[in-house]
Design a protein around this motif. Sequence first.
Motif, PDB file in Angstrom:
ATOM      1  N   SER A  75     -23.908 -11.983  43.342  1.00  0.00           N
ATOM      2  CA  SER A  75     -23.044 -11.909  42.271  1.00  0.00           C
ATOM      3  C   SER A  75     -21.945 -10.989  42.732  1.00  0.00           C
ATOM      4  CB  SER A  75     -23.869 -11.360  41.054  1.00  0.00           C
ATOM      5  OG  SER A  75     -24.537 -10.216  41.314  1.00  0.00           O
ATOM      6  N   SER A  83     -19.183  -8.295  40.213  1.00  0.00           N
ATOM      7  CA  SER A  83     -18.694  -7.874  39.269  1.00  0.00           C
ATOM      8  C   SER A  83     -17.290  -7.174  39.469  1.00  0.00           C
ATOM      9  CB  SER A  83     -19.608  -6.797  38.754  1.00  0.00           C
ATOM     10  OG  SER A  83     -19.679  -5.738  39.483  1.00  0.00           O
ATOM     11  N   ARG A 117     -16.540  -4.847  32.136  1.00  0.00           N
ATOM     12  CA  ARG A 117     -16.911  -5.204  33.164  1.00  0.00           C
ATOM     13  C   ARG A 117     -17.815  -6.781  33.208  1.00  0.00           C
ATOM     14  NH1 ARG A 117     -17.632  -3.956  38.161  1.00  0.00           N
ATOM     15  NH2 ARG A 117     -16.739  -1.712  37.737  1.00  0.00           N
ATOM     16  N   ILE A 132     -19.637  -9.711  34.881  1.00  0.00           N
ATOM     17  CA  ILE A 132     -20.474 -10.264  36.347  1.00  0.00           C
ATOM     18  C   ILE A 132     -20.697 -11.657  36.342  1.00  0.00           C
ATOM     19  CG2 ILE A 132     -23.009 -10.016  37.219  1.00  0.00           C
ATOM     20  CD1 ILE A 132     -23.419  -7.506  35.656  1.00  0.00           C
TER      21      ILE A 132
END
Length: 240
Positions: free
Chosen positions: A219, A221, A234, A236
């Motif tokens: 992942s 972010s 933020r 993700i």
Amino acid sequence: MPWMALCIKNGFIMIKRISGLLFLLVLCFTGVQVQAGGVTLGATRIIYPSNARQAELTVINSDPQNKFLVQSWIEDEKEHKNQDFIVTPPLYVLEANKENTLRIVYTGSNLPQDRESMFWANIKVIPPLNDEHKTENTMQIAIQNRIKLFYRPLSILKYDTQAPDKLQFVRQTNKIKVTNPTPYYLTLVNIKANDKGIASSLLVAPFSSAYLTTPVRGSISYQTINDYGAQTTRVIKKIN
């Protein structure tokens, strides 16, 4: 052999020949005063709506004693001077403890109406040479600030706050392709992969792609910069 000294004075670079190395060292390390500005900008980016007559930028001189010469101009995305924007005033003296408003007017032909166009606003601040320093070795440093100017057409005037979440990330061998399907320029900051920082920032143009040169999986972010220069929440996303 003669030596060359680099002098920066009133924003111009001059090369002078010096007959001895010792004199050059003395010049560099004794009695040289470096003057910089107490001038700041009222914003970190400029949004120019296509239906507006002008955009404005405040220039602030917080120095209680010194005045500064301020020169401003606009460049295109490739850093070439753009004549379609008029900045008023283009050159002026900003007095101590004063502020002034730059007015930016677009006078060119139609820009794309389905996406933002990006330019650079340049503000160069040149300090004065005070009378008491005229007989000293003084280095004059012109400080140039450069911030993004986004020309935003009427069709997308209301910014889509969900735009940062629409970015797509695809792994390609040793890099990550970042695709922006929105009509806005998106500036990614504090980019992390699996909670590890991989880049400080990345600018992705509308309907275009950019690359992160890292072969990570999992992942990713990031945050983006909004119209007011603040960092957004933020996000993700999974790397496909």
